[in-house]
Design an enzyme around this catalytic site. Sequence first.
Site, PDB file in Angstrom:
ATOM      1  N   ASP A  41       2.805   1.837  -2.680  1.00 59.29           N
ATOM      2  CA  ASP A  41       4.142   1.261  -2.533  1.00 59.29           C
ATOM      3  C   ASP A  41       4.950   1.611  -3.782  1.00 59.29           C
ATOM      4  OD1 ASP A  41       5.878  -0.783  -0.899  1.00 59.29           O
ATOM      5  OD2 ASP A  41       6.100  -1.341  -3.020  1.00 59.29           O
ATOM      6  N   HIS A 183       8.333  -7.549  -3.392  1.00 55.40           N
ATOM      7  CA  HIS A 183       9.095  -6.399  -3.895  1.00 55.40           C
ATOM      8  C   HIS A 183       8.608  -5.940  -5.260  1.00 55.40           C
ATOM      9  CE1 HIS A 183      11.889  -6.364  -0.569  1.00 55.40           C
ATOM     10  NE2 HIS A 183      12.087  -7.668  -0.721  1.00 55.40           N
TER      11      HIS A 183
END
Length: 599
Positions: A41, A183
């Site tokens: 990610d 996030h």
Amino acid sequence: MSRTGVAAPGRDVPARSRWEEQRSFDELGRPLRDLTFCVVDLETTGGSAAAGSMITEIGAVKVRGGEVLGEFQTLVDPQTEIPAFIAVLTGITNHMVADAPPIESALPAFLEFAAGCVLVAHNAPFDIGFLRHFAELQGRPWPRVEVLDTARLARRVITRDDAPNCKLSSLARVFHSTTTPNHRALSDARATVDVLHGLLERLGPLGVHTLEELQTFTSRVTPAQRRKRHLAEGLPHAPGVYLFRDERERVLYVGTSRDLRTRVRSYFTSSETRSRMGEMVGLADSVLGIECATPLEAEVRELRLIAEHKPRYNRRSRFPEKAHFVKLTRETWPRLSLVRRVLDDDADYLGPFSSRKTAEKCLAALHDTFPVRQCSERLSRTGGRSPCVLAEMGRCLSPCDGSADAATYAAVVRQLRDTLLHRPDEVVEAINARMASLAADERFEEAGVHRDRLAAFVRAAARTQRLTALTRCPEVVAARREDAGWAVHVVRHGRLVAAGVIPPGADAHQFVRELRAGAETVRPAPGPVPVATAEETEKILRWLESPGVRLIEVDGEWSCPVAGATRHLAVHDAVTESRLSLVPFDDRRDLTPVHQPAR
């Protein structure tokens, strides 16, 4: 037709054979439990690397068989200011990345960590796209890795009852992830690991156990279809043709592939969305594979088998005998006509056309340019009949009433023959002038009719000239280096009569001599496609004209007229492409309806 160094020519490979008794791991696919996945990610300063957005953090987790093998995390100095809204979203500030390594150092470290793994990401085009972009900027070759997108896979597995959408946060809740996405790259990667494992658990009972099955999985494939995937297990990883057959051995469908086993297996696991293919697989009881020496041979065999069996689930190429031709007759007063067969009558032919409608457009273009007669009766040299309406309109030289002398009519026919066979300029110029006149008068619909007629003629003339050039050659032998080695094809009068791959270490000249000696004998026949269908000869032409092909032998003259119709194709192809890209004003299928409140 085939010849290879290791296999019998064109052998049939039954779907159930010794492969069922002993199958290698390669034939079964790569089991998911044995693979190492690197789930990655990224956090970035924006949504587009090409537009200047930078990576601010990389997080990754390496897993195999449900066990975590290692983790990777690093902040990245974007060497630019992080937008305030991004800092609020991710919690990554300019101060935090001030001492972080730049992407020039972080990317090689990540690639070393992920070496040998299958890369996994949620919305993979975004993350992998960023990584590839910066690898390219650094002049670093991107490794040959396979990629899985958990977002895409979830859209095939998760229903509205499971989750309102396929965002990572929603899926993390569905699969009770031990990490909440926030996030930050490593946290999101950990959550994606849990999502990946949850998806795999759901897919296991559906028969998805290998990476190949996972990559091609779709919820549209029914459990009944998946249970039939054993039908592909006896097929080789080789180019060829496959035939799906029902319980009475009637051919349902014919297809071709560079890898028979992989392609056939995809019918039972892949993202095949055509409902008729699902219906076909439901009826299938066996699959017959015909191994071919080269992909071109496989394509040609496919066409011939479709024409022979006319399978109900093949939509194209089933009826090559239904082609149409425009014929310029040989008689006292020649004329143009539509015919279904090419005869040995010394006439000139244009075609073939796949539909009568297209042939009629081409015929109209020729009649617009050349005032030859359009009646079908046989006329004597002296005429003696009353003129028709076309003659009164000046669109026919009217040999029927004796008003046209034979020399004038013959001169027009010679121009027409030259247009069909060599130089189409007269038709092109005449119709272009007609379209310009109509457009000037704002009669655009009529101009469009003439445009379509001209396009039909130009394409037919170019096709005929190219096909005729090859079919008039008694033999053409050509070779090209392909994956398996040097592929050699022998073509006689436009028909593929032999194909083979030169074995490593073999005498190439001797191989070609033997291939030619054992090739099918073909006798010439009249017309542009006398001994093969137009579709077969066109496939051969595309291969012969492809980069890297070397001509070994050409018996005869293989050439097309310099001033032929091919030079006009680009304009009409561009017009067609432009028309296809436009959406009609009345086509509102993609528009969201707006409901006005009742008053």
